[in-house]
Design an enzyme around this catalytic site. Sequence first.
Site, short mmCIF file in Angstrom:
data_model
loop_
_atom_site.label_atom_id
_atom_site.label_comp_id
_atom_site.label_asym_id
_atom_site.label_seq_id
_atom_site.Cartn_x
_atom_site.Cartn_y
_atom_site.Cartn_z
CD1 TRP A 111 43.93 18.71 36.11
CD2 TRP A 111 45.23 17.06 35.31
NE1 TRP A 111 43.12 17.74 35.57
CE2 TRP A 111 43.89 16.72 35.08
CE3 TRP A 111 46.24 16.19 34.90
CZ2 TRP A 111 43.52 15.54 34.46
CZ3 TRP A 111 45.88 15.02 34.27
CH2 TRP A 111 44.53 14.70 34.05
CG ASP A 161 50.71 17.08 31.19
OD1 ASP A 161 50.35 16.67 30.07
OD2 ASP A 161 49.96 17.13 32.18
CB ALA A 206 46.99 18.54 28.21
CE LYS A 265 41.39 19.15 28.21
NZ LYS A 265 41.81 18.10 29.14
#
Length: 398
Positions: free
Chosen positions: A130, A211, A213, A246
């Site tokens: 990212w 991570d 997300a 999200k």
Amino acid sequence: MFEHLATVVPDPILGLMAAFRADPEMRKVDLGVGVYRDGQGNTPVLESVRAAESALIARQTTKSYVGPAGNPGFNQSMEQLVLGAAHPALAAGRVRSVQTPGGCGALRLGAELIRAARPDTVVHVSTPTWANHTPLLAGSGLRLERYPYFDPATGGVQFEAMTAALERLPAGAVVLLHASCHNPTGADLSQSQWRELLALVRRRELMPFIDMAYQGLGEGTDADAFGLRLFCAELPEVLCAVSCSKNFGLYRERTGSLHLISSSTGAADAALSQLVRIARGIWSMPPDHGAAIVQAILADEDLRTRWASEVEAMRRRIEELRLELLQQLRRHCPQRDFGFIARQRGIFSFFGIDTAQVHALRERHHIYMTDDSRMNIAGLRRENLEYFVRAVAEVLSG
Ligand code: LMR
């Protein structure tokens, strides 16, 4: 003081958002920024969020500070959502959590903790990763290096090259991993690859920073946390940065958490005191509203069930869109194999076209994706899917 400062080129994702907004064309298609969109192209407030939010506003009695570690009820609910309520690290008292301003805050806080513990640590990130991982992690002063990850030939993970590179790292090196729905490629590790990676990380004494997300948007809330839960159960130390943007649709509320798994309860307490000190020096205390909503949803059986079915609906829509897109691509671009679209997970896919083709899509057809050809699958709708595929066919034919 400031007159010598040069103008900064916008981050590729933010720059694309601005370009899309400025485009007056009616047919324009936004496959850029990673937000979920429904069949009408909206990013709605979830019904469970709306219900929790109204109740919260009605019963809130103060706007006083929440404290540097955030809302304890939120932190506890997130530990259970992320790790699963019966996780052995929770039972052993080895987990400490801090509420953060989004997953970004969690990534930065984790990086600052690593920097405080061992300033020379190198963080190894996937190729690609990212775009915002670099400023968030390197901004703490840590050095970043890359390991091979995405295989453009298959649209999957180059697992052998990845593990060969990680085998060469010194003990204590930090490896940033994406729990699921890899951003920007959509290429995830399989369960057997997570197991193999666990053995490697343990043998080489590497430190995982995971991570997460997109929990729930790949294969399901538990399946998406498989690797994270495995690592947290089996390894002495893990850092997990989690975002509620999200899966709760709380993007602008900046809601996230950092979970630290330590080797002992004593080490966990000491590390938590450091996290609190660092947070106090950056944002002092996190914003309340998003975390209060998440806590209200996770603590109430009815709201939680409604939320779970909303996440499942988002997940299914993405899965269906992937299949529809693949079918249309097979019809209109038969010369090229797009089979990877059905194998990848989450909202992103690395579409595999070159930068000139990405620009041609933007300039000739008002279709926006990042220059590396990351596309947000959820930006497609029944109404624009064929338009998109025909545009791709036109661009591919030169
Ligand atoms: C993305 O990758 O597009 C999202 O996570 C939004 C962002 O902040 O970049």
